[in-house]
Scaffold this motif. Structure first.
Motif, PDB file in Angstrom:
ATOM      1  N   GLU A  43     135.379 -25.630   1.114  1.00  0.00           N
ATOM      2  CA  GLU A  43     133.839 -25.797   1.830  1.00  0.00           C
ATOM      3  C   GLU A  43     133.296 -26.416   0.504  1.00  0.00           C
ATOM      4  OE1 GLU A  43     132.517 -25.372   4.372  1.00  0.00           O
ATOM      5  OE2 GLU A  43     133.746 -23.079   5.711  1.00  0.00           O
ATOM      6  N   TYR A  44     132.278 -27.138   0.555  1.00  0.00           N
ATOM      7  CA  TYR A  44     130.995 -27.235  -0.320  1.00  0.00           C
ATOM      8  C   TYR A  44     130.546 -26.175  -1.138  1.00  0.00           C
ATOM      9  CZ  TYR A  44     131.569 -31.843   0.758  1.00  0.00           C
ATOM     10  OH  TYR A  44     131.803 -33.453   1.205  1.00  0.00           O
ATOM     11  N   ALA A  45     130.865 -25.935  -2.387  1.00  0.00           N
ATOM     12  CA  ALA A  45     130.083 -24.850  -3.221  1.00  0.00           C
ATOM     13  C   ALA A  45     128.944 -24.285  -2.658  1.00  0.00           C
ATOM     14  CB  ALA A  45     130.189 -25.436  -4.534  1.00  0.00           C
ATOM     15  N   SER A  46     127.702 -25.773  -2.195  1.00  0.00           N
ATOM     16  CA  SER A  46     126.397 -25.589  -2.174  1.00  0.00           C
ATOM     17  C   SER A  46     126.004 -24.676  -0.584  1.00  0.00           C
ATOM     18  CB  SER A  46     125.674 -26.728  -1.621  1.00  0.00           C
ATOM     19  OG  SER A  46     126.597 -27.524  -0.716  1.00  0.00           O
ATOM     20  N   THR A  47     127.645 -24.559   0.329  1.00  0.00           N
ATOM     21  CA  THR A  47     127.469 -23.672   1.656  1.00  0.00           C
ATOM     22  C   THR A  47     127.386 -22.184   1.022  1.00  0.00           C
ATOM     23  OG1 THR A  47     128.626 -25.208   2.887  1.00  0.00           O
ATOM     24  CG2 THR A  47     128.439 -22.420   3.485  1.00  0.00           C
ATOM     25  N   PHE A  48     127.500 -21.713   0.300  1.00  0.00           N
ATOM     26  CA  PHE A  48     127.175 -20.077  -0.868  1.00  0.00           C
ATOM     27  C   PHE A  48     126.713 -19.693  -1.728  1.00  0.00           C
ATOM     28  CE2 PHE A  48     131.558 -21.943   1.061  1.00  0.00           C
ATOM     29  CZ  PHE A  48     131.874 -20.961   2.126  1.00  0.00           C
ATOM     30  N   THR A  49     126.352 -20.931  -2.727  1.00  0.00           N
ATOM     31  CA  THR A  49     125.412 -21.081  -3.593  1.00  0.00           C
ATOM     32  C   THR A  49     123.461 -20.944  -3.018  1.00  0.00           C
ATOM     33  OG1 THR A  49     126.112 -22.983  -4.557  1.00  0.00           O
ATOM     34  CG2 THR A  49     126.702 -21.514  -5.267  1.00  0.00           C
ATOM     35  N   ASN A  50     123.625 -21.544  -1.566  1.00  0.00           N
ATOM     36  CA  ASN A  50     121.830 -21.458  -1.993  1.00  0.00           C
ATOM     37  C   ASN A  50     121.190 -20.474  -1.227  1.00  0.00           C
ATOM     38  OD1 ASN A  50     121.949 -19.883   1.460  1.00  0.00           O
ATOM     39  ND2 ASN A  50     123.360 -21.997   1.362  1.00  0.00           N
ATOM     40  N   GLN A  51     119.920 -20.159  -1.575  1.00  0.00           N
ATOM     41  CA  GLN A  51     119.233 -18.830  -1.737  1.00  0.00           C
ATOM     42  C   GLN A  51     119.672 -18.327  -0.299  1.00  0.00           C
ATOM     43  OE1 GLN A  51     114.796 -19.424  -0.753  1.00  0.00           O
ATOM     44  NE2 GLN A  51     115.404 -21.626   0.602  1.00  0.00           N
ATOM     45  N   TYR A  52     120.003 -18.490   0.581  1.00  0.00           N
ATOM     46  CA  TYR A  52     119.830 -17.388   1.822  1.00  0.00           C
ATOM     47  C   TYR A  52     121.627 -16.749   1.752  1.00  0.00           C
ATOM     48  CZ  TYR A  52     116.698 -20.491   3.587  1.00  0.00           C
ATOM     49  OH  TYR A  52     115.371 -20.874   3.849  1.00  0.00           O
ATOM     50  N   VAL A  53     122.167 -17.258   0.884  1.00  0.00           N
ATOM     51  CA  VAL A  53     123.563 -16.654   0.599  1.00  0.00           C
ATOM     52  C   VAL A  53     124.085 -16.215  -0.818  1.00  0.00           C
ATOM     53  CG1 VAL A  53     126.044 -16.824   0.355  1.00  0.00           C
ATOM     54  CG2 VAL A  53     124.713 -18.458   1.896  1.00  0.00           C
ATOM     55  N   ASP A  54     123.766 -17.224  -1.935  1.00  0.00           N
ATOM     56  CA  ASP A  54     123.199 -16.313  -3.218  1.00  0.00           C
ATOM     57  C   ASP A  54     124.511 -15.428  -3.984  1.00  0.00           C
ATOM     58  OD1 ASP A  54     121.835 -16.017  -5.833  1.00  0.00           O
ATOM     59  OD2 ASP A  54     120.925 -14.508  -5.538  1.00  0.00           O
ATOM     60  N   MET A  55     125.682 -16.837  -3.414  1.00  0.00           N
ATOM     61  CA  MET A  55     127.100 -15.650  -4.236  1.00  0.00           C
ATOM     62  C   MET A  55     127.029 -16.758  -5.752  1.00  0.00           C
ATOM     63  SD  MET A  55     129.557 -16.002  -1.237  1.00  0.00           S
ATOM     64  CE  MET A  55     131.118 -14.840  -2.449  1.00  0.00           C
ATOM     65  N   LYS A  56     127.625 -16.267  -6.428  1.00  0.00           N
ATOM     66  CA  LYS A  56     127.422 -16.727  -8.020  1.00  0.00           C
ATOM     67  C   LYS A  56     128.464 -17.743  -7.989  1.00  0.00           C
ATOM     68  CE  LYS A  56     124.897 -14.004  -8.721  1.00  0.00           C
ATOM     69  NZ  LYS A  56     122.964 -14.445  -8.270  1.00  0.00           N
ATOM     70  N   LEU A  57     128.212 -18.760  -8.464  1.00  0.00           N
ATOM     71  CA  LEU A  57     129.598 -20.017  -8.318  1.00  0.00           C
ATOM     72  C   LEU A  57     130.676 -19.383  -9.410  1.00  0.00           C
ATOM     73  CD1 LEU A  57     130.426 -23.069  -7.683  1.00  0.00           C
ATOM     74  CD2 LEU A  57     128.789 -23.568  -9.848  1.00  0.00           C
ATOM     75  N   GLN A  58     130.217 -18.397 -10.720  1.00  0.00           N
ATOM     76  CA  GLN A  58     131.403 -18.382 -11.316  1.00  0.00           C
ATOM     77  C   GLN A  58     132.456 -17.456 -10.924  1.00  0.00           C
ATOM     78  OE1 GLN A  58     128.212 -17.618 -11.865  1.00  0.00           O
ATOM     79  NE2 GLN A  58     127.847 -16.244 -12.682  1.00  0.00           N
ATOM     80  N   ASP A  59     131.955 -17.194  -9.831  1.00  0.00           N
ATOM     81  CA  ASP A  59     132.801 -16.113  -9.404  1.00  0.00           C
ATOM     82  C   ASP A  59     134.182 -17.385  -8.438  1.00  0.00           C
ATOM     83  OD1 ASP A  59     131.964 -14.077 -10.581  1.00  0.00           O
ATOM     84  OD2 ASP A  59     130.754 -13.193  -8.617  1.00  0.00           O
TER      85      ASP A  59
END
Length: 374
Positions: A43-59
């Motif tokens: 998937e695109y990283a932005s699906t998970f790193t946006n303000q609604y989800v806010d998962m950490k990219l480094q993980d």
């Protein structure tokens, strides 16, 4: 070749047990009216790193694609499924999934999951169905009763709102509450210049236990209509689960959300016999705001590896060894059809590490083939 740190090969029983869990899950969800859904592993990283989800990219397990965008291996099923369903009709839906998530922070990077997502149901019905489905699965897996812990995101959030805390202090407060550090919760909350809220937040550290906690806090919060509504909702949900079987309900009024998209009831399940944490989930209506809508959405996920560790060995099949040669191999394969409900293992000699129930040998005498039992 050597493997990266944390990665591992698997063989035999552990894989059998995992697939057994998945097969039972598929049976249970199908019989309860769920439909399987699968999303891409990339998937695109932005699906998970946006303000609604806010998962950490480094993980995440990530890389740049040829267009320079960051792609990741799926780190979360709920968000991925929400993306897939955001354009679907707004009728009641029950979905089930089977697959893996990938994070740097978990042992082996890959975690096997099964879970359900329920959309457009009245809140109490959706949450109740999630927990009853979980109970049905554990019973079908013969894992006995479980402890179900209930909490609610808005208890902590409503008590924090009156405080004037910096983002750093609010993050520290959330972590202290998660770690059940009462004194630290109180001291950080005092920085928000509202002593009453600080006292209430500190009390939440000890607000854990049986359903009696709800009655205690109904009296304590009798002037807080918003909090009383939450307590009433948790009590109704607990009664639904209790009435369906022998599950024990625990209440944790001080539980904080670990992902921003949780927005209401949260729950976790523990196997009563061992205390293993086997499922978690909750309400996540706000997750759909990134798609310009707000849906009633709730779900939970099981850790398949935890369940697989608790699968009891069964030996329901007769194990037959058929001893054959290159000349009698085809006949041995034909013989297999006579034992459709047994494990038939064709070998040139019996394997020493396997305990066979029946041992047959195919011999050729005078141009005729005979089957002898050893």
């Amino acid at each position: 070749m050597f493997l990266p740190a944390g990665s591992r090969d698997e063989m035999g029983a552990s894989i059998d047990h995992r697939f057994h869990v998945m097969e039972v899950f598929r049976k249970v969800m199908t019989m309860r009216g769920y439909t399987l859904i699968s999303t891409p592993v990339v998937e695109y990283a932005s699906t998970f790193t946006n303000q609604y989800v806010d998962m950490k990219l480094q993980d995440m397990m990530k890389w740049f694609n040829p267009e320079g965008e960051i792609e990741v291996l799926r780190p979360d099923w709920t968000t991925s499924i929400a993306r897939a369903l955001s354009t679907q009709a707004k009728n009641p839906q029950k979905w089930g999934y089977i697959g893996s998530v990938f994070k740097q922070s978990i042992p082996g990077i890959e975690s096997h999951q099964i879970g359900v997502e329920i959309l457009h149901y009245p809140p109490l019905m959706g949450e109740g169905e999630s927990l009853l489905m979980a109970s049905s699965l554990l019973k079908e897996l013969k894992m006995g009763d479980c402890l179900i812990e209930l909490g609610h995101t808005e208890i902590f959030e409503s008590l924090v709102r009156p405080l004037t805390l910096s983002q750093v202090d609010e993050k520290r407060l959330r972590q202290a509450m998660h770690d059940k550090k009462k004194d630290e919760v109180y001291q950080i909350a005092l920085n928000g210049k509202n002593q009453q809220s600080a006292i209430e937040l500190a009390s939440l550290v000890d607000a854990f236990g049986s359903l009696d906690i709800l009655s205690e806090y109904e009296e304590r919060w009798k002037e807080r209509t918003d909090l009383l509504e939450i307590l009433a909702h948790l009590k109704k949900l607990a009664r639904i689960v209790e009435a369906s079987g022998s599950q024990e309900i625990l209440i944790d009024l001080g539980r904080v959300k670990n992902l921003p998209y949780y927005s209401g009831t949260m729950f976790r399940g523990f196997l009563k016999e061992t205390g293993a944490d086997c499922f978690s989930g909750g309400r996540y209506d706000r997750l759909y705001e990134q798609f310009g809508e707000r849906n009633s959405a709730v779900g939970l996920a099981f850790d398949v590896d935890v369940l697989a560790e608790h699968v009891e060995e069964t030996n329901d099949f007769t194990h037959i060894c058929v001893i054959a040669s290159e000349d009698t191999f085809v006949y041995a394969e034909q013989l297999r059809t006579k034992y459709k409900d047994a494990i038939v293992d064709i070998q040139t000699e019996p394997l020493a590490h396997i305990q066979y129930d029946v041992m047959l040998e195919i011999v050729e005498k005078d141009g005729k083939i005979e089957v002898l039992e050893r």
